[in-house]
Design an enzyme around this catalytic site. Structure first.
Site, short mmCIF file in Angstrom:
data_model
loop_
_atom_site.label_atom_id
_atom_site.label_comp_id
_atom_site.label_asym_id
_atom_site.label_seq_id
_atom_site.Cartn_x
_atom_site.Cartn_y
_atom_site.Cartn_z
N SER A 199 36.46 45.35 50.35
CA SER A 199 36.63 45.83 48.98
C SER A 199 37.27 44.74 48.14
CB SER A 199 37.52 47.08 48.96
OG SER A 199 37.67 47.58 47.65
N CYS A 200 36.60 44.37 47.05
CA CYS A 200 37.15 43.40 46.10
C CYS A 200 37.46 44.12 44.79
CB CYS A 200 36.19 42.23 45.88
SG CYS A 200 34.65 42.67 45.03
N PRO A 201 38.23 43.51 43.89
CA PRO A 201 38.63 44.20 42.66
C PRO A 201 37.47 44.69 41.82
CG PRO A 201 40.01 42.28 43.00
CD PRO A 201 38.95 42.22 44.05
#
Length: 475
Positions: free
Chosen positions: A10-12
């Protein structure tokens, strides 16, 4: 029996890095003969979700995340937490740590486990350098804020572009027009930006008890009438409100209380006390000074001309390209997104041109000098062109990972060129995104020069990288 691993990525922004990390982990596990299932928590929500049975039988879990996630389900399992970039660049090393037993077991902190109803967020177990908790909390707020800014910016851009009429103050949507309520909806979406940013920064720090005080503090920060200022404290105030609310809530959580009060702590006592404290701090201490700072920043940006604008464009362009979606890129992006709400859309205009230049430039470079690229890089070049069109800077990562000393200077030069041309020609952007796609939805002002800026940056990147690179050695 083969080792069985699970992973969450999960990335921003929940777009490119999330899925690139999942792909790299899956490929590395396959090469090592290890079974793996990867859950992606992208912008469209969680996909390929891990089940309770899979978690129970797994030998370990890799969490390649740059924002907070809930950890309750991983209690008692071996958990390795790392940045998304680690899963992209060194997935094999992460898997080998499980094979060597160099991964600790996740245990909830004592004070959290004693408070029912409170879900634990991510704790760092990785040996050595841990992920910066301030950056992680900030990016958690940004990831939830972006949809509101995108929706608001698009609705405002569409209503002005299709229903606006020229007047003394520029384009104005008449009150009787069909587009007038659309404009109001867009403006309403914008009002949520700072409270959402602050609320989810606080959630990252203190879990759900931080949400209400964070959003309340963010709303007060954005509304100058609370502290007698015509201008609010803006995104800087919202960021500060989120961190203050989060740490106040977390401090209250740590206080010993009678067992009879524990059930109401997360839903009543903590939100109420933290909201009062952060509200009073902003109304009587912090609000007015930060609002003055924001007003001064806005006036400074409005007064920038000539060489000062060029310097700003060069800095922003270099930051956007330097780590292609990483922390440095996000700082520049957040600044541009925040300035949209302050009316300084020319900053996002420069950033929008710089965002797409690295993938477009590398795609063009791989077409112009095929002998300097491996077959897989030539395929990556085609994908980079598509990613550049929709403003995904990460499309250049495969090239930079293989040859950083030649590729990164080239893409930085291209993004700096694009940002400078856009800045000097007055390109604007009402949406926190980049690439030709934003022009297609009428979010860009001065579209011809926007494309000139992108073309200039793309050509500079392609030519400079190809000059620096050497032909591929054939066996």
């Amino acid at each position: 029996m083969n080792m069985k691993l699970l992973a969450v990525t999960s990335c921003p922004n929940g777009i490119a890095h999330t899925y690139m990390a999942a792909e790299k982990l899956a490929k590395a596990a396959e090469e090592a003969g290890i079974d793996i299932k990867v859950e992606t928590q992208g912008s469209i929500g969680a996909e390929n979700v891990l089940t309770e049975e899979e978690i129970e039988t797994a030998d370990g879990i890799i969490l390649a995340v740059d924002k907070s996630i809930e950890m309750d389900r991983f209690e008692g399992k071996r958990v390795l937490t790392c940045a998304v970039s680690d899963a992209i660049h060194k997935p094999g090393e992460l898997i080998r740590r499980f094979e060597s037993g160099d991964v600790s077991v996740h245990r909830s902190r004592k004070e959290d486990s004693e408070k029912p109803g409170i879900s634990q967020t991510i704790r760092i177990h990785k040996k050595g350098r841990a992920q910066n908790p301030v950056y992680r909390s900030l990016m958690n707020g940004v990831s939830y804020m972006i949809p509101f800014v995108v929706v608001g910016g698009l609705l405002i851009a569409l209503s002005l572009g299709l229903g606006g009429e020229p007047g003394a103050k520029g384009l104005v949507v008449p009150d009787h027009s069909f587009w007038a309520p659309i404009l109001k909806v867009g403006e309403a979406a914008f009002t949520f930006m700072v409270p959402i940013l602050a609320g989810f920064i606080a959630v990252s720090i203190a879990d759900r008890p931080g949400l209400a005080p964070g959003m309340i503090g963010g709303y007060i920060a954005a509304d100058g009438s609370f502290y007698g200022s015509e201008a609010g404290a803006g995104f800087i105030g919202g960021i500060l409100a989120g961190f203050i609310a989060g740490y106040i809530a977390r401090w209250i959580k740590s206080l010993p209380v009678p067992r009879v009060l524990q059930p109401i702590m997360p839903i009543l006592v903590i939100p109420l006390a933290a909201s009062i404290l952060v509200g009073l701090l902003f109304i009587f201490v912090l609000g007015a000074p930060i609002a003055s700072l924001m007003e001064g920043l806005t006036q400074f940006l409005q007064g920038m001309q000539g060489s000062s604008k060029v310097l700003l464009a060069l800095i922003l362009g270099a930051m956007i390209a330097f780590d292609m979606g990483g922390p440095v890129n996000k700082v520049a992006f957040l600044f541009g997104a925040a300035m949209i709400a302050e009316g300084q859309t020319f900053i996002m205009g420069a950033i929008a041109a710089a965002i797409c230049t690295p993938p477009l430039g590398m795609g063009l470079a791989s077409l112009l000098a095929r002998s300097k690229y491996q077959p897989e890089e030539q395929e990556a070049g085609k994908a980079a062109l598509a990613m550049g069109f929709v403003g995904i800077t990460e499309g250049a990562i495969p090239f930079a990972a293989g040859d950083p000393l030649r590729v990164i200077p080239g893409i930085m030069a291209g993004s700096m060129t694009a940002a400078t041309v856009a800045m000097l020609s007055g390109v604007t952007d009402n949406v926190p995104h980049g690439g030709p796609i934003v022009a297609a939805v009428q979010a860009v002002g001065n579209v011809p020069m926007f494309f000139v800026a992108i073309a200039a940056g793309t050509v500079v990147t392609a030519l400079l990288v190809n000059v620096l690179k050497k032909p591929v050695q054939t066996k």
